[in-house]
Scaffold this active site. Sequence first.
Site, PDB file in Angstrom:
ATOM      1  N   GLU A 175     -12.177   1.524   0.783  1.00 30.59           N
ATOM      2  CA  GLU A 175     -12.443   1.916   2.165  1.00 30.59           C
ATOM      3  C   GLU A 175     -13.325   3.154   2.278  1.00 30.59           C
ATOM      4  OE1 GLU A 175      -8.580   2.503   3.946  1.00 30.59           O
ATOM      5  OE2 GLU A 175      -7.789   3.409   2.125  1.00 30.59           O
ATOM      6  N   ARG A 221       0.852  -1.187   0.000  1.00 35.94           N
ATOM      7  CA  ARG A 221       0.000   0.000   0.000  1.00 35.94           C
ATOM      8  C   ARG A 221       0.884   1.232   0.000  1.00 35.94           C
ATOM      9  NH1 ARG A 221      -3.960   0.493   4.974  1.00 35.94           N
ATOM     10  NH2 ARG A 221      -2.051   0.903   6.144  1.00 35.94           N
ATOM     11  N   CYS A 255      -8.048  -6.621   3.608  1.00 36.09           N
ATOM     12  CA  CYS A 255      -6.882  -6.496   4.484  1.00 36.09           C
ATOM     13  C   CYS A 255      -7.215  -5.814   5.794  1.00 36.09           C
ATOM     14  CB  CYS A 255      -5.745  -5.760   3.774  1.00 36.09           C
ATOM     15  SG  CYS A 255      -6.181  -4.089   3.262  1.00 36.09           S
TER      16      CYS A 255
END
Length: 573
Positions: free
Chosen positions: A433, A334, A504
């Site tokens: 997200e 990320r 994740c």
Amino acid sequence: MTKVLNGIAASDGIAAAKAYMLVQPDLSFEEKTIDNPDAEIERLSAAVETSKQELEVIKQKATENLGAEEAQVFEAHLTILSDPELFGQINDKIKNDKVNAEAALKSVTDMFIQMFEAMEDNAYMQERAGDIRDVTKRVMGHLLGVSIPNPALINEEVVIVAHDLTPSDTAQLDRNFVKGFITDIGGRTSHSAIMSRTLEIPAVVGSGNATSEISEGQMVIIDGLDGQALVEPTDEELDDYKARAKAFADQKAEWKLLKDAKSVTADGKEVKLAANIGTPKDVEGANDNGAEAVGLFRSEFLYMDASELPSEEDQFKAYKAAVEGMNGKQVVVRTMDIGGDKELPYLPLPEEQNPFLGYRAIRISLDRQDIFRTQLRALLRASHYGSLAIMFPMIATVQEFKDAKAIFEEEKAKLVADGVPVSDDIEVGMMMEVPAAAMVADKLAKYVDFFSIGTNDLIGYSMAADRGNEKISYLYQPYNPSILRLIKNTIEASHKEGKWTGMCGEMAGDQVAVPILLGLGLDEFSMSATSILKTRSLLKTLDSKKMEELADKAVNDCETADEVVELVNQYTK
């Protein structure tokens, strides 16, 4: 009588040891007029010398546990303690103003701190302000005869008791001595909880009052299975918990037999179980726990553990070490996720009323392209040494992803033109997200190679609930049907385009959520390494077709999170 504290089970396991209070002491003092300046200067000199001796030990421990680069901060502290100008001014103030050492120390160091903090165009000098503040606290503690907590100096088995634990606190903990910890605040998705699972030590968080209810040296049992702590337990209680600890150790040994097994359901459906890591050192734990990939490499830890922006070369070495360490298994990195509650002292961010809704993650990267391009070049170079994928955090719109991907393509083209070896099959995806992005997953799926659902933030943003706020913790509901619908929408959108979806967030290793996620068609479950074998064991008991039925009912028939949990229990008995 035994005192029982209730909190949130953050990391599995049971531990018993003496309490080590990692709390900041009271450093208040009264300014006094003194008659013997020489004696006061001698007091100050002794406090400085003791501080130097401590820092030498801390630096040595930090070098052993973290590496020479990370230990440099303590070398800077030692340099300050030997600064003749700084302590010359403090000594002069004691002599000329006839004040006690505490008052002189605070007056002079406050002046230096304000001076360095005002240098807004010089990040290095601003950082020195923090160093002086830390050094002052240590010397002041010795002047006042107050103990300053030093996690790196722990040399006996203890249980850490703290209001909260920062990443820098946890970085100093030695697993040989720190057997567990309990905090006043936090939840399963707080940084301290995540770090406890990485360190593989039992933890209870969100107790509310551990620091006020526990005293230094008291015997404490940490029950990371049920979320309890027992203070000053009886011999019978200690024996009982030792038996439970042995039973859990036996269970872990049984799970360990699955280290090299495939992650497959009872009816033969195979999924991928991956590990979340923060540094290349965590790769060892991922492999030891049978990870089939790294689903999340939190690259911001490279920034948070540095005293300045990490160079392209430093980042390249870290990413290269991770992909090589995974021996051909995919490593998903990320890009820098700074902002919100993750700050860099050398990268001042604007003051914001709602930092979690502000300038953070990909928004910083697209604005500060110098930082972003440096990171992408390091990642591209490392891709030559293994299977590396990249994902962008906090993507809210299709255009944001396109802009980030375009910068990636530009840097890739430059490296190729310069003859630098770069992999031809780097997958580029995004964190899912932001609820707005999840609602247009079908549009985004046309451009990404994969989605990785970050449930920690997705739940918080969807429920308008801060995961760290104990007053509204009841709203942090991973099993709420609204969250499950966003996850379902994301997975289905990726599959329609022939792409894959991973998760994740901490929900991926949640034993209640796993059956639902399996039924929703999640392809990769990425979690703390210590949760992998337990999850692999659970998968072996589940029928994927039956779990599809479970997921359908959870999404369409249930109204509350409690109803979903009850449904899971019915289907997994």
